[in-house]
Design an enzyme around this catalytic site. Structure first.
Site, mmCIF file in Angstrom:
data_model
loop_
_atom_site.group_PDB
_atom_site.id
_atom_site.type_symbol
_atom_site.label_atom_id
_atom_site.label_comp_id
_atom_site.label_asym_id
_atom_site.label_seq_id
_atom_site.Cartn_x
_atom_site.Cartn_y
_atom_site.Cartn_z
ATOM 1 N N CYS A 141 0.870 -1.181 0.026
ATOM 2 C CA CYS A 141 -0.008 0.117 0.010
ATOM 3 C C CYS A 141 0.962 1.293 -0.073
ATOM 4 O O CYS A 141 0.646 2.417 0.616
ATOM 5 C CB CYS A 141 -0.875 -0.143 1.248
ATOM 6 S SG CYS A 141 -1.887 -1.473 1.209
ATOM 7 N N ALA A 142 2.089 1.148 -0.773
ATOM 8 C CA ALA A 142 2.838 2.722 -0.735
ATOM 9 C C ALA A 142 2.165 3.557 -1.275
ATOM 10 O O ALA A 142 0.795 3.397 -2.002
ATOM 11 C CB ALA A 142 4.087 2.321 -1.722
ATOM 12 N N ASP A 143 2.593 4.746 -1.193
ATOM 13 C CA ASP A 143 1.860 6.005 -1.622
ATOM 14 C C ASP A 143 1.734 6.104 -3.133
ATOM 15 O O ASP A 143 0.574 6.418 -3.460
ATOM 16 C CB ASP A 143 2.613 7.287 -1.066
ATOM 17 C CG ASP A 143 1.750 8.486 -0.935
ATOM 18 O OD1 ASP A 143 0.522 8.367 -0.339
ATOM 19 O OD2 ASP A 143 2.140 9.683 -1.653
ATOM 20 N N ILE A 144 2.571 5.471 -3.689
ATOM 21 C CA ILE A 144 2.603 5.683 -5.127
ATOM 22 C C ILE A 144 1.430 4.602 -5.582
ATOM 23 O O ILE A 144 1.112 4.689 -7.067
ATOM 24 C CB ILE A 144 3.915 5.199 -5.842
ATOM 25 C CG1 ILE A 144 4.066 5.408 -7.293
ATOM 26 C CG2 ILE A 144 4.504 4.040 -5.308
ATOM 27 C CD1 ILE A 144 3.738 6.892 -7.786
ATOM 28 N N SER A 165 -1.600 -6.353 1.942
ATOM 29 C CA SER A 165 -0.949 -5.750 2.577
ATOM 30 C C SER A 165 -0.388 -6.777 3.645
ATOM 31 O O SER A 165 -0.893 -7.654 3.850
ATOM 32 C CB SER A 165 -1.405 -4.626 3.247
ATOM 33 O OG SER A 165 -0.826 -3.956 4.163
ATOM 34 N N LYS A 198 10.378 1.345 -10.028
ATOM 35 C CA LYS A 198 11.752 1.626 -10.091
ATOM 36 C C LYS A 198 12.312 2.361 -8.874
ATOM 37 O O LYS A 198 11.632 2.884 -8.223
ATOM 38 C CB LYS A 198 11.859 2.627 -11.396
ATOM 39 C CG LYS A 198 10.883 3.484 -11.551
ATOM 40 C CD LYS A 198 10.514 4.509 -10.791
ATOM 41 C CE LYS A 198 11.647 5.345 -10.052
ATOM 42 N NZ LYS A 198 11.205 6.417 -8.869
#
Lengths: 360, 360
Positions: free
Chosen positions: B13-16, B37, B101
């Site tokens: 659940c990264a911001d990106i 997650s 990346k």
């Protein structure tokens, strides 16, 4: 009124002297009083072709112009290798000196020119036109604004143009005995000056030339670049070339702002010039666009930048001539710093891209 | 129709992942099928906050998502140090792989990921969004046009932004055990990719890092730059930083043309993006202005670039899933070249700014 105009003579009929002759005509406080060439006919033809007033004199030798007591100041567009001789002679003849860039082949030569100017009490200025455009003042104001730009972190400049085969064979800028500094002296001068402007004229500590400069068979630089480092972590890079399409950029990035300009040496148009300035530029929440973008700033001018240069030069000369002021130190100091960095780039190339420390 | 949609799950659940989840929803050939997650509640909250369809599944572990046979492909936005483990596991579970990346901590790790993809016959693509904007295709078309651009001589790129104190203390991109490549891995990746695009993906021969990179106390790069050299004389430089105002430029100069762009990674606006392109730009006769200036080119798009990326990824996956095609080699090859250059920059920094030769 005419008596208060500064009488400026042109020493040599270089191509660039056409533009500067027009600038002298346009400057409200200067008069184009004559032109010298080694050939009287050539000087006469130049005067006729470039709108010299009927009162202007034509001289068949540089010495004749320098010895004319009615001439207040001279513009010297001769090749760099001739600067030392003619600039010193001009100063010794008490002529205020507007000298084409690069000012000399190295700073040691330039110091001899400055000594001659100081001895005679004449004003020195180099012919870097773009710094006299009001756009440049607006850019400098932005770059020095703690709120809008913050502290400079990096600046990148370039000036390239694609010289044609004839230029690369015959132009004085590729001849070791004429403009022996080549692209570095011609275009690199502007790149270095722009970097110094962004750094508020603080000299870098270390200069390192980029690998793979291109030199012609006589050792004249056709293409090169360098990185400049300051003790506080500021970094600059530039690239100059006779071998690539006409491009002239400044990108300066500060802690809070960014400046972009694509026509810094010669603005696209004479009467107005623009730059992009951004402060605290940022993305939107989802990073799908920018919440705050750079804005375009446009600055107008009724006189072209080269006429503003002449006006500034003539103003300083008039202060000396009519008000007994001392010559202004600002412009020669900036010229000298530019030459110091240029010398360091050349030294780094010659030493196999070793870092070169700048010593004032 | 729904059966032909490529089912993409989000691993973490990264911001990106918010932006990419939206992109998966927007792509006409993909479906957002679930999110995992380490905490089921966190995954559920992420799905609810980011417009996941009611049919989407929520997983309390990454493994659970990877083992779900209804998932065709995964997007992995985990920190770089976790890529090797999870990307290999995803490939081993026959999931096509869209990987954030930088693709790995170094090319050796990345090769293990590619081997796993090859073994399983799954598609690999990295999540470099801007190259999928139609503007990028228009820029590449210009850069490869012998008449409009000629041969590339130099390209300069930068991507900087001013991270706030909290970011510089706590963000995963400044943590050696998470995104250990710091600004080089994050922003430098884009700069290097843009340089490779301008060089038509020809790798440079030599890479030299600039002096004075800024590292945090844990050795993570916060600010650095490098110069890249090709055998034919092409030169590139880039600068990436967490310590300067948001700026993202490409300036590419060819023998006949010049390209400028100021928002290359994230265009100012989602639906249209511009660049400046000049061909045979030139001064007027008196050099008081330009006879031929660069022109602005604007490219519109109905889908944002990240949705176009997903559409391209899903198209390649569909070719494999429904038409028995082999995985496409173009995107992993470009990813690998980007990582190779990135590794060389890091090596040059570690070796005291020595030149590093690139070996494919």
């Amino acid at each position: 009124m005419a008596e208060t105009l500064i009488q400026i003579g042109v020493v040599g009929c270089a191509d660039i002297a056409r533009k500067v002759s027009r600038a002298i005509s346009l400057a409200p406080n200067a008069a184009l009083c004559g032109v010298a060439s080694r050939s009287h006919d050539k000087a006469a033809a130049f005067a006729a072709a470039n709108g010299f007033p009927l009162s202007a004199k034509v001289y068949g030798s540089y010495e004749a112009l320098l010895e004319d007591p009615t001439v207040d100041a001279v513009y010297i567009p001769l090749p760099t290798s001739l600067h030392l001789h003619w600039a010193v002679l001009a100063a010794q003849n008490n002529k205020h000196l507007l000298l084409e860039k690069p000012v000399a082949l190295d700073v040691a030569q330039f110091d001899r020119i400055l000594e001659a100017c100081e001895s005679s009490g004449v004003q020195f200025m180099d012919n870097t036109m773009w710094v006299h455009n009001p756009r440049t003042a607006a850019m400098a104001h932005f770059l020095n604004d703690a709120q809008r730009f913050g502290n400079l972190k990096s600046v990148r400049t370039c000036f390239t143009f694609g010289a044609d085969p004839d230029y690369l064979k015959n132009n004085i800028r590729v001849k070791p005995d004429l403009d022996g500094l080549g692209s570095l002296g011609d275009q690199g001068w502007y790149c270095i000056r722009a970097i110094l402007l962004a750094a508020n004229y603080e000299l870098p500590k270390t200069v390192v030339a980029s690998y793979e400069p291109v030199l012609n068979k006589d050792g004249v630089i056709l293409d090169c670049g360098a990185s400049l480092y300051w003790e506080d972590g500021k970094v600059a890079t530039f690239h100059c070339s006779f071998l690539a399409n006409l491009t002239m950029d400044i990108t300066a990035i500060g802690t809070r702002g960014t400046l972009h300009v694509h026509d810094f040496v010669v603005p696209y148009n004479e009467k107005e010039a623009s730059f992009l300035a951004g402060t605290d530029t940022s993305f939107n929440d989802l990073v799908t666009g920018w919440a705050k973008q750079p804005n375009k700033h446009t600055v107008t001018t009724h006189l072209p930048q080269e006429a503003l240069l002449v006006r500034e030069f003539a103003r300083l000369v008039a202060q000396i001539k009519f008000k007994n002021s001392k010559p202004d130190k600002k412009w020669p100091t900036i010229s000298r710093k530019t030459q110091l960095v240029l010398d360091a780039v050349k030294a780094s190339i010659q030493r196999g891209f070793e870092p070169v420390q700048i010593q004032e």
